[in-house]
Design a protein around this motif. Sequence first.
Motif, mmCIF file in Angstrom:
data_model
loop_
_atom_site.group_PDB
_atom_site.id
_atom_site.type_symbol
_atom_site.label_atom_id
_atom_site.label_comp_id
_atom_site.label_asym_id
_atom_site.label_seq_id
_atom_site.Cartn_x
_atom_site.Cartn_y
_atom_site.Cartn_z
ATOM 1 N N UNK C 183 0.853 -1.196 0.000
ATOM 2 C CA UNK C 183 0.000 0.000 0.000
ATOM 3 C C UNK C 183 0.884 1.238 0.000
ATOM 4 N N UNK C 184 1.366 1.625 1.203
ATOM 5 C CA UNK C 184 2.269 2.753 1.259
ATOM 6 C C UNK C 184 3.673 2.263 1.622
ATOM 7 N N UNK C 185 4.643 3.144 1.482
ATOM 8 C CA UNK C 185 6.003 2.770 1.834
ATOM 9 C C UNK C 185 6.494 3.630 2.994
ATOM 10 N N UNK C 186 7.247 2.964 3.896
ATOM 11 C CA UNK C 186 7.810 3.727 5.015
ATOM 12 C C UNK C 186 9.075 4.417 4.570
ATOM 13 N N UNK C 187 9.600 5.433 5.203
ATOM 14 C CA UNK C 187 8.920 6.139 6.307
ATOM 15 C C UNK C 187 8.075 7.311 5.788
ATOM 16 N N UNK C 188 8.092 7.482 4.431
ATOM 17 C CA UNK C 188 7.464 8.713 3.905
ATOM 18 C C UNK C 188 5.986 8.515 3.644
ATOM 19 N N UNK C 189 5.549 7.240 3.610
ATOM 20 C CA UNK C 189 4.140 6.932 3.354
ATOM 21 C C UNK C 189 3.660 7.350 1.970
ATOM 22 N N UNK C 190 4.592 7.431 0.983
ATOM 23 C CA UNK C 190 4.041 7.615 -0.375
ATOM 24 C C UNK C 190 3.396 6.307 -0.772
ATOM 25 N N UNK C 191 2.421 6.408 -1.633
ATOM 26 C CA UNK C 191 1.736 5.187 -2.060
ATOM 27 C C UNK C 191 2.652 4.429 -3.000
ATOM 28 N N UNK C 192 2.768 3.123 -2.736
ATOM 29 C CA UNK C 192 3.746 2.293 -3.459
ATOM 30 C C UNK C 192 3.504 2.323 -4.956
#
Lengths: 272, 138, 651, 316, 336
Positions: C183-192
């Motif tokens: 879903x999202x990627x750490x640590x920035x939380x952009x959507x994968x």
Amino acid sequence: MNPLVPQVATIQAIREETPDVRTFTVRPDDGRFPPYRPGQCAMLSLFGVGESMISITSAWSPETALEFSVKRAGRVTSALHQAEPGHKVGVRGPYGNSFPVDRWVGGNLLFVGGGIGLAPLRSVINHCLGRRAEFGRVDIVYGARSPRDLCFRQELFETWPSVAGVGVQVTVDAADAEWRGPVALVPPFLEGLKPEAAGTVAVTCGPPVMIRYTLQALGRLGFPDDRVFTTLELKMQCGVGKCGRCSIGSKYVCIDGPVFSGAELKQLPAEY
Amino acid sequence: MTAQPRLVGFACRWCSYAGADLAGTSRLEYPASVHLIRVPCSGRVDPAFVIRAFQRGADGVLVAGCHPGDCHYASGNLFARRRFALVKRFLEYLGLEPERFRLEWISAAEGRRFAEVIREMTADLERLGPNRKLREDP
Amino acid sequence: MPRIGAFICHCGLNIAATVDVERVAARARAIPGVVHAETYKYFCSQPGQEKIAEAIRSSRLDGVVVAACSPSMHEATFREAAALAGLNPYLVQIANIREQCSWVHSDRETATVKAAALVAAMVAKVRRDQPLEPIRLPVNPRALVIGGGVAGMQAAWDIAEAGHAVVVVEREPNLGGRMAQLSETFPTLDCASCILTPRTAEVARHPRIELLTWSEVREVSGYVGNFSVKIARRPAFVDWDRCIGCMLCQDKCPAPAPIAFEHGMGMGKAIGVSFPQAVPNRPVIRREYCRRFQGRKCQVCAKVCPVGAVDFEQAESCREEKVGAIVVATGFDVMPAAHFGEYGYGEYPDVIDSLAFERLNSSSGPTGGVIRRPSDGRIPREVVFIQCAGSRDPDRGKPYCSKICCMYTAKHAFLYRQKVPDGQAYVFYMDIRAGGKGYEEFVQRTVEQAGAMYLRGRVARVYPEDGRLLVEGVDTLAGTKVEVAADLVVLATAVLPREGARDLARTLKIAADEHGFYSEAHPKLRPVETMTRGIFLAGAAQAPRDIAETVAQASAAAAKALGLLTRGELAADPLVAEVDEARCSGCLVCRHVCPYQAIEPRELAARKVASVNPGLCQGCGACAAICRSGAMGLHGFSDKQVLAEVGAICL
Amino acid sequence: MTDHQAALRDIAAKLLGGGQVATFIGFRAGLDPSRPVPHFVRDASGAGALVINPFCGAGLARHVLEALEDGPVGILVRGCDGLGLERLIADGRVTRERLHLVAVACRGAVDPARARAILGRIPERAEVDAQSVALIAGEERRSVPRDSCLLGRCLSCVDPSPRLADTWLGEPLPSGQRDFEAVTRMERQPAEARYAFWSRQFQRCIRCYACRNVCPACSCRSCSLDDPELQERATGLADQFGFHFTRAYHVAGRCVACGECQRACPMKVPLSLLNEKFLKDIRDLFGVADPHRPSATEPLACYRPDDLESCRGEAR
Amino acid sequence: MRLLPSERLAEFRECLAAGGRLYGPVEVDGIVRFEELGGRLPAIEPGNPANSLKSFLHPQTEVVFDFEGGYTDVALRVPGPPAAQAIFGVRPCDAVALERVSRVLLAEPFADESYRQRREMTAILTVACREAGPHCFCRSVGVSPADGRGSDVVLYPADDHYLLEAVTARGLSVLLSAGALLDPAGDEAARAACQSTPVPPVRGLEREDLPARLEAAPYHPHWEELARRCLGCGACTFLCPTCYCFAMFDTVRGTRGRRSRGWDSCQFKDYAMMAGGHDPLPTRASRIRRRFLHKLSRFPAVQGESACVGCGRCAAACPVGLHLAGVLSELEEVLR
């Protein structure tokens, strides 16, 4: 004294005759080497490598050192080609019979050589030229695979031709850019020259094949077997008629040879 | 200084020879009896080399390679393992003392172990004294 | 006769302090064939190398022995120095009188005697050395990338951008790999997918990249610069060239199918793509779910297809690709349910693993990004995350740390709280490993902003109780037993190599560790190379790692591959085996012991002899050792050389 | 065995007559009846010279190498010959297709010297069965135990019948298991005694190379024992140890235990005792059931990851 | 003529041993061969020991000289003279063989010095044969079971004593040194008995025209037939008492080295191979032919006598029954 133990000798000079033939000037450290006659051989050895029977190419005189012309072929000769002046070698001899030069006195001489086969001839040629007055005309016919394989160039092209009554004919199997002389195998070349058989002794030496065809050619030219001479080469270990290696029929090349007349050859089985 | 036994070692360049180098860089002292011959792999060692060493006067012979599974060439030491298992037994069969021939696995990281093996083997050979078997007259 | 020079290095005092170098030189001079022997402070120094070069010229040396440090230090140095002076570099040998003499012996006498013996051995060896020329191998400028995940795509992209053709082989029908499931990627939380989709499109469009999806590598032969790869493409039962990607087939297909992509959270169809943005946007029929293949007469897809692309007769096709380098980027799997009986994973629908949770989170996922628990679709109020499920557990799981779990669990807890503001996340952990740019800070945010409750300790068991799951564990910090009633339990299961990774290792002839992760040539200095020249590693196939590291490593692998591909040919060490055909009896026992299939029979006149492919041969010498007649020789380590060394040592 | 002679001549004649083979290798009578010699029949008419009886002691396998140069070969094979041919085939020296094997079961061959010593004169006939041997000369017929007059190589034989055959003379006999009992006895000797024993044996060796030249596992085009750098020509005790180690090691895992080397050795060096040591250890260490019977891969050209590390530790 | 009672044999041995190393036929490991006698009495059995007398005068390998030095300096060292030795229990044919070998090795002007020295230091005590061995055929090649040629002393066995005859001065001094043990003897019965010992003839060997017949058919196909059977080993030649071929070879240990000579066999391939690759004896057939012609035609042509003494060793040794007597009777057939 054990005949298998060589004299220690020193290489004094090395002359490059061809890419795979070098002439070594060798002098025994004790200064003495028995007098030898043209056509005789000696066992030349490198300590730690082994021995090889080589014909003596120099004509004997009390002061000159021994000369051996060696073609690179096996272990010993290859090692010899790596040797340098100052290196020690072993030498024992002289061995074998020799050319019956005294029986030729008064006649003409025809020498037919091929490749390194000129080495044994050289000693007898120089010996005879040393006694020039005792012989008639002297003809030297020599051939090699290519111009770069011609041995003893200086004698071939300068020394011998300059002697009165000496003719030198040189041919090659295959010419190169510089070569202006004849291009032919020795036997046909010889036949083409039509040498006079009467009153002439023919002496030939070279590779086995060349010898075989030269003898045939000489036959066709009318040379009787007993006035044709050649030298044989076989593997030898002792050089003194003990090791059995060089026997042909009931003869040992090392003591009964290496010089054989055409007539003698016909008596031998074809195991050479 | 007493005369040391002569120990000829064949060491694979990737593991055991490097292990010996590590012993060096770690300055681990061991007897000077051993002379290593560098080979690409213990699988390269022909038993003829071992015999020649004994013939020429080695008191002991060591063949050292990577631990099974770590061979740089995957399988060399596994062939060596079979080969020298037989050779060792055969030499003993001919009457040689077992201590005179050893196959060891020594990794590039085992400098200590290399030194240890050399110490052990040298001690064994000193105990046995000079080898005369299979050996040509000096 | 040989003209050998011996050069005894003092190495400052490293050697000279223990070894009487002058005496060693004198001993060397006494060896027949040694025409020059000298000592010097540092032969590895510029002036030192000059001295060697000078001696080579002035004494016409045809062999050089340098007695100094280990050959692993300066063999190359001295060989180059010799080459510069006109001596064939392979006529140089090193006597190791430092590491294996002066540094390990203290008695000056014995050390000196041994050093002299080592020098004598090398003199004996170098005398039997032949001048050798490096083996020139042509290099095929194309590359093969195995795996179409983010690692594979990055590597392929970099290589293609550098101007080289690349073939990408992907086992799934489409590119994207694991990252596409996230879903999202750490640590920035952009959507994968927002990051991945454009990159995927670029790769697919690239003129120098050829995609072979739904395909597998079956056979690899050849060697560095000249690999030949057999690739099998599974039947898609759809002619992709005809197909226009309208996906009518998928819409109309009556047969539901659990597709790997949804990781058990959602169903797809028997025909179709894994996810909407799939590249290539082409469907496959999954036989095991297709009604027609189950013997019923359904033809829906074929009927609805506007271009008649469906082809039930399609068979597996095989093709051969010639490439110069291979990048292996096969990615990872997660530990299967079977391992976690005590957590009821696989038993209770509401115990899921993190990858499943990613799907629940994903806006393109089965729940459209709403977090609903699988059992009844309710939105979970309490969620327990259990870290190190199978990791750092030598007894029952894997001894290693899966590395990414701490971060994605934090991410999950954070996202959960965003989507379920009144929800409570519990995280059972052993340690928090947040090494990485912005990682630690992110974990803090998860605790402080998302109010996730971190409990240090292991979970003993999970069992159901009136519709919920009771999680029993210990808080080792508080030293108290804790019991949490949860609606959903998420396991951070251990990262494993992709299924089939070992078989591929065998196919590629590269090494894999005990867990099946591919082994690098050197952990520090050659992290993306394998022991097999020309094969490189990228991503989680080598060890667990996150996206950032994966991409960095992929580019590194690409750079290494390019270093090879950009050369027209490469030079290989000529210290390889060679057959003396006159002596060879053709028994070919050598063939059995060659690890590289480098030996092939060759017809010679009326007989058969062994012949070595110098490109494949790595010079191990197994063949030379097993050859009885001595026909098989090994340059640099010939029987005669080793025997001569033995002889010299034993004098 | 003897009663197959007519059939053998018949088959040989057919093979030669029909042109299937250019040479048929068997035996014919030697100077005395107890010493038949290997014989090479070149045309059907010569087949009548073939004999087959318990005095046929020489191995025939090695002879196919030269004979094959003239075309396909028919050959009489007993168990030992069969294994020898398997070896040559495995070594790629011979192709099975070019051989026609006429198989016969063999109960052992009589050592003419021992037989003569027993009878006090040259035996004319012999009959060998599982229990004993009957030696016959003129009116005299003496029955003696097998181990008193059979060739050593036959006493330890467990392969009376070849595994390969194209035509059978009579029925095959069951094969057995080697016991390596002689090796075990030697192993039990103290090291010093073993060394003394082998020194004595090797000192006798005259380096005639008969052991190598009869050996079906020693068919290399060029032999390392002929290379002076690998095996010096000197014959001191150390050289002899080296020579015999190399010979034995080069057939380790390849020896078919036919015992020809020992039969051929004019100095009676117990070469089989060396070969069998390797065979025994290969069986014990690598679990190869019948190490003397050629298999797809030689024991030293393969490995198991879990092979025992026999060399390790032992020296402590 | 002296007489030695059988019971004094041991004392006689002792007094021989006093003169130097003493060898004789003894059975070791199931094989009778010449070994140092030590406390044993010679095993006087019909036929010959496995190894021949030549091992003691023309050894398997011997040092020609040692050398030390490098390329530019070398010193040779020849081995010292051999020690005295006696060989007791030799068969007449072996001694005759030695006499044949001597004709070659001692031929001037290049007499084989080390052989000559050994021969001078060796006393050969022959025991004449009362019974032929399994492979004996001496009579077929002009040797008798009581032949004294090549021996120093011949012992003629009788039932309870030996009749001793000194053939050479060396032999005489041996008898003098043992004088105390010996009785005067008149009767010649023992000698006569040995002289009349029956030895089965070999077909074709006695023919006057044998050499001619062999030389006449040098390329007879039977030589090829023999070649197929022959394994090309050197057993026959190495055990033959009259084969004297040897090779020379160098060995090196650092700066020290050695040139040695050792038996060589005309049956080995490469025996006559030359460095250039030319081989006068390229085939097994040519090598076998060479051997038999040398023994029966070429050696006799020069030395007047056969180089085969009928000792039968080749028959005992050849793994494939390819021995002189056998081959001769085969040739007798095929040459007919």
